[in-house]
Design an enzyme around this catalytic site. Structure first.
Site, short mmCIF file in Angstrom:
data_model
loop_
_atom_site.label_atom_id
_atom_site.label_comp_id
_atom_site.label_asym_id
_atom_site.label_seq_id
_atom_site.Cartn_x
_atom_site.Cartn_y
_atom_site.Cartn_z
N GLU A 101 0.95 -1.20 0.01
CA GLU A 101 0.12 -0.05 0.24
C GLU A 101 0.99 1.12 0.07
OE1 GLU A 101 -2.77 1.66 -0.31
OE2 GLU A 101 -4.22 0.54 0.53
N ASP A 105 -4.21 4.54 6.60
CA ASP A 105 -4.81 5.79 7.23
C ASP A 105 -5.55 5.16 8.20
OD1 ASP A 105 -5.13 8.37 7.29
OD2 ASP A 105 -7.10 8.30 6.17
P1 IMP Z 1 -7.79 3.92 4.71
O1 IMP Z 1 -8.74 2.90 4.24
O2 IMP Z 1 -8.17 4.98 5.46
O3 IMP Z 1 -6.48 3.24 5.58
O4 IMP Z 1 -7.06 4.81 3.55
C1 IMP Z 1 -6.20 4.14 2.43
C2 IMP Z 1 -6.33 4.92 1.06
O5 IMP Z 1 -6.86 6.32 1.39
C3 IMP Z 1 -4.93 4.96 0.68
O6 IMP Z 1 -4.68 3.87 -0.14
C4 IMP Z 1 -4.87 6.13 -0.18
O7 IMP Z 1 -5.30 6.14 -1.33
C5 IMP Z 1 -5.89 7.23 0.29
N1 IMP Z 1 -5.24 7.93 1.72
C6 IMP Z 1 -5.27 7.98 2.69
N2 IMP Z 1 -4.41 9.15 3.34
C7 IMP Z 1 -4.06 9.77 2.32
C8 IMP Z 1 -3.21 10.93 1.96
O8 IMP Z 1 -2.93 11.82 2.94
N3 IMP Z 1 -3.07 11.46 0.75
C9 IMP Z 1 -3.52 10.85 -0.29
N4 IMP Z 1 -4.16 9.83 -0.19
C10 IMP Z 1 -4.66 9.05 1.01
MG MG Z 2 -4.48 3.96 -2.25
#
Ligand code: IMP
Ligand code: MG
Length: 178
Positions: A101, A105
């Site tokens: 990944e 986040d």
């Molecule tokens: P999660 O499901 O919240 O862990 O988010 C994961 C996805 O959100 C990542 O693969 C990114 O595509 C997007 N994402 C999360 N944080 C950021 C950021 O700071 N900048 C750009 N994309 C982000």
């Molecule tokens: Mg992504």
């Protein structure tokens, strides 16, 4: 120097050299953990493309790579978003999987992906991410290989985008609050 992407301004945050050093450490850990094995890397598109490319170039071992994509569908009822994985065509039964990944986040995306992979009976599933936001992550699974931990700020570059923009930048920039 600051850059403008659409309506937002971003400033330099993680330079190329620091990313390269993090990748060297990650690849060395993975190489020694998977000694004698042939892991199958599964990169999550679109964001992982630069990380996947540079990490695997730094990784001196027998391995395979494939890519997957998460498709989000809005439910017809107000049950939220359903994510489906496109592209795990390989038979992953008995394989050692390492998910790649760009950033973890909240961890929502990988929570679903891990579950779907585990139903196919791999030997093991681990996660490698370039960036990790420990202040936001609230899941109970482990993110096994972390390149660089960052605070909860929006970043772009090195594969990461702001509404489609900035993926091709070769280092990481952070949003500038005004
Ligand atoms: P999660 O499901 O919240 O862990 O988010 C994961 C996805 O959100 C990542 O693969 C990114 O595509 C997007 N994402 C999360 N944080 C950021 C950021 O700071 N900048 C750009 N994309 C982000
Ligand atoms: Mg992504």
């Amino acid at each position: 120097m600051d850059i403008q992407l659409k309506d937002k301004v971003f400033e330099p945050y993680i330079e190329k050299e620091k990313i390269a050093a993090a990748l060297d450490e990650l690849s060395e850990k993975i190489r020694s953990d998977y000694d004698g094995k042939k892991p199958l890397f599964l990169g999550v598109l679109n964001g992982c493309f630069m990380f996947a490319s540079d990490l695997l170039k730094a990784l001196d071992m027998d391995c395979e790579i494939s890519f997957v994509k998460m498709a989000s569908y809005e439910g017809t009822q107000s049950t939220g978003t359903v994510n489906e994985i496109i592209g795990v065509n390989e038979n992953i039964e008995g394989r050692d999987i390492i998910i790649l990944e760009d950033i973890v986040d909240t961890g929502n995306t990988l929570e679903k992906f891990r579950k779907q992979l585990n139903e196919k009976n791999p030997a093991s599933v681990k996660i490698a991410t370039l960036l990790f936001k420990p202040g936001v992550f609230d899941k109970d699974y482990t993110v096994d290989y972390i390149g660089i931990e960052i605070p909860d700020n929006f970043v772009v570059g090195y594969g990461l985008d702001y509404d489609g923009a900035g993926r091709n930048i070769d280092s990481v920039y952070v949003i500038k609050e005004d």
